[in-house]
Design a protein around this motif. Structure first.
Motif, short mmCIF file in Angstrom:
data_model
loop_
_atom_site.label_atom_id
_atom_site.label_comp_id
_atom_site.label_asym_id
_atom_site.label_seq_id
_atom_site.Cartn_x
_atom_site.Cartn_y
_atom_site.Cartn_z
N ASP A 142 0.83 -1.21 0.00
CA ASP A 142 0.00 0.00 0.00
C ASP A 142 0.87 1.26 0.00
O ASP A 142 2.10 1.19 0.09
CB ASP A 142 -0.94 0.00 1.21
CG ASP A 142 -2.27 0.68 0.92
OD1 ASP A 142 -2.34 1.47 -0.05
OD2 ASP A 142 -3.24 0.43 1.66
N LEU A 143 0.21 2.40 -0.08
CA LEU A 143 0.91 3.67 -0.25
C LEU A 143 1.90 3.97 0.87
O LEU A 143 2.93 4.61 0.64
CB LEU A 143 -0.11 4.82 -0.35
CG LEU A 143 -1.13 4.69 -1.50
CD1 LEU A 143 -2.11 5.85 -1.44
CD2 LEU A 143 -0.42 4.66 -2.85
N LEU A 146 5.52 3.05 0.10
CA LEU A 146 6.29 3.70 -0.97
C LEU A 146 7.52 4.47 -0.48
O LEU A 146 8.57 4.40 -1.13
CB LEU A 146 5.39 4.64 -1.78
CG LEU A 146 4.43 3.95 -2.75
CD1 LEU A 146 3.51 4.98 -3.40
CD2 LEU A 146 5.21 3.18 -3.81
N HIS A 162 -1.84 -1.97 -4.11
CA HIS A 162 -2.40 -0.75 -4.72
C HIS A 162 -1.71 -0.51 -6.06
O HIS A 162 -0.51 -0.74 -6.22
CB HIS A 162 -2.18 0.44 -3.79
CG HIS A 162 -2.89 1.68 -4.21
ND1 HIS A 162 -2.41 2.51 -5.22
CD2 HIS A 162 -4.04 2.26 -3.76
CE1 HIS A 162 -3.23 3.52 -5.36
NE2 HIS A 162 -4.23 3.42 -4.50
N GLU A 163 -2.47 -0.05 -7.04
CA GLU A 163 -1.94 0.10 -8.40
C GLU A 163 -0.71 1.01 -8.47
O GLU A 163 0.19 0.79 -9.28
CB GLU A 163 -3.02 0.62 -9.34
CG GLU A 163 -3.58 1.98 -8.98
CD GLU A 163 -4.67 2.45 -9.94
OE1 GLU A 163 -5.08 3.61 -9.84
OE2 GLU A 163 -5.09 1.64 -10.79
N ARG A 164 -0.64 2.02 -7.62
CA ARG A 164 0.52 2.91 -7.65
C ARG A 164 1.76 2.23 -7.07
O ARG A 164 2.88 2.54 -7.47
CB ARG A 164 0.22 4.21 -6.90
CG ARG A 164 -0.83 5.06 -7.57
CD ARG A 164 -0.78 6.50 -7.15
NE ARG A 164 -1.75 7.30 -7.88
CZ ARG A 164 -1.81 8.61 -7.83
NH1 ARG A 164 -0.95 9.28 -7.07
NH2 ARG A 164 -2.71 9.28 -8.52
N VAL A 165 1.55 1.31 -6.14
CA VAL A 165 2.67 0.55 -5.60
C VAL A 165 3.21 -0.40 -6.66
O VAL A 165 4.41 -0.52 -6.86
CB VAL A 165 2.23 -0.23 -4.34
CG1 VAL A 165 3.38 -1.10 -3.82
CG2 VAL A 165 1.78 0.74 -3.25
N HIS A 167 2.94 0.00 -9.87
CA HIS A 167 3.58 0.83 -10.91
C HIS A 167 5.00 1.22 -10.52
O HIS A 167 5.89 1.24 -11.37
CB HIS A 167 2.74 2.09 -11.17
CG HIS A 167 3.35 3.02 -12.16
ND1 HIS A 167 3.32 2.79 -13.52
CD2 HIS A 167 4.03 4.20 -11.99
CE1 HIS A 167 3.95 3.77 -14.15
NE2 HIS A 167 4.38 4.64 -13.26
N PHE A 168 5.22 1.49 -9.25
CA PHE A 168 6.54 1.93 -8.80
C PHE A 168 7.51 0.77 -8.62
O PHE A 168 8.71 0.92 -8.83
CB PHE A 168 6.42 2.69 -7.48
CG PHE A 168 7.75 3.15 -6.94
CD1 PHE A 168 8.33 4.32 -7.40
CD2 PHE A 168 8.44 2.38 -6.01
CE1 PHE A 168 9.58 4.73 -6.94
CE2 PHE A 168 9.68 2.78 -5.53
CZ PHE A 168 10.25 3.96 -6.00
#
Length: 204
Positions: A142-143, A146, A162-165, A167-168
């Protein structure tokens, strides 16, 4: 029309389907080799707990007692990784007696619970074990993970992160958190460092 492959865009006017497939395969091989190179240098694996070592669900009894479910295949993967010479640590924002018990069961001594500032805990941990950030892998979902993932040598997201995790992250597991994701990571590190078959042979 533009096709997006591993972060790059290609025009359909100049590419046939087979060319796109060949490019994707070539780029995948390059990315895979990059991950293995990073994994080869890892000396410590850090995991979040909720959503990584568990599926993220929190269960409370009438008395307020907290329950969590851990996957047995993750446990064996951790044991093999430890035998291969790579210790495991956890950094979690929550505090739970269940986690204390599970980590003791797995002989994990590097336990940081109740740490809302995960970066500070990460820095303390690196000093404690005398490793550079580049020698550390971190698994998150999760965020809140990050900030640490931006510092480590190999950042990993579980499949249902989470999609942003995702992606990174440098790499994403095949399994979801709490359902074998940590086992995926353990086997990746051992494969990269040439110890996987040795650990498998103990049971064959």
């Amino acid at each position: 029309m533009l096709y997006r492959l591993y972060g790059s865009y290609f025009s359909a006017e100049h590419l046939t389907v087979w060319k796109i497939i060949r490019i994707a395969f070539s780029m995948h091989k390059t990315i895979a080799q990059t991950i293995l190179t990073k994994a080869k240098n890892i000396k410590l694996l850090i995991c979040d707990v909720d959503g990584v070592m568990t599926d993220g669900c929190l269960f409370f009894g009438d008395s307020g007692l907290e329950y969590k479910a851990f996957h047995s295949r993750d446990g064996l993967g951790i044991m093999m990784l430890q035998r291969s010479g790579i210790p495991l640590a956890i950094i979690t924002a929550r505090t739970s007696e269940v986690v204390t018990h599970r980590m003791k069961n797995l002989k994990i001594d590097l336990v940081f619970q109740g740490r809302l500032d995960k970066v500070q805990a990460f820095e303390e941990l690196c000093l404690q074990v005398k490793l550079t950030p580049e020698q550390v892998a971190y698994v998150g979902d999760d965020l809140v993970d990050l900030p640490v993932m931006k510092h480590v040598g190999l950042s990993i997201a579980v499949a249902d992160a989470h999609e942003r995790v995702i992606h990174f992250a440098d790499w994403t597991t095949e399994q979801n958190g709490g359902h074998g994701a940590v086992r995926d990571v353990c086997e990746l590190l051992m494969e990269a460092q040439g110890t996987l078959e040795e650990q498998f042979s103990v049971y064959l």
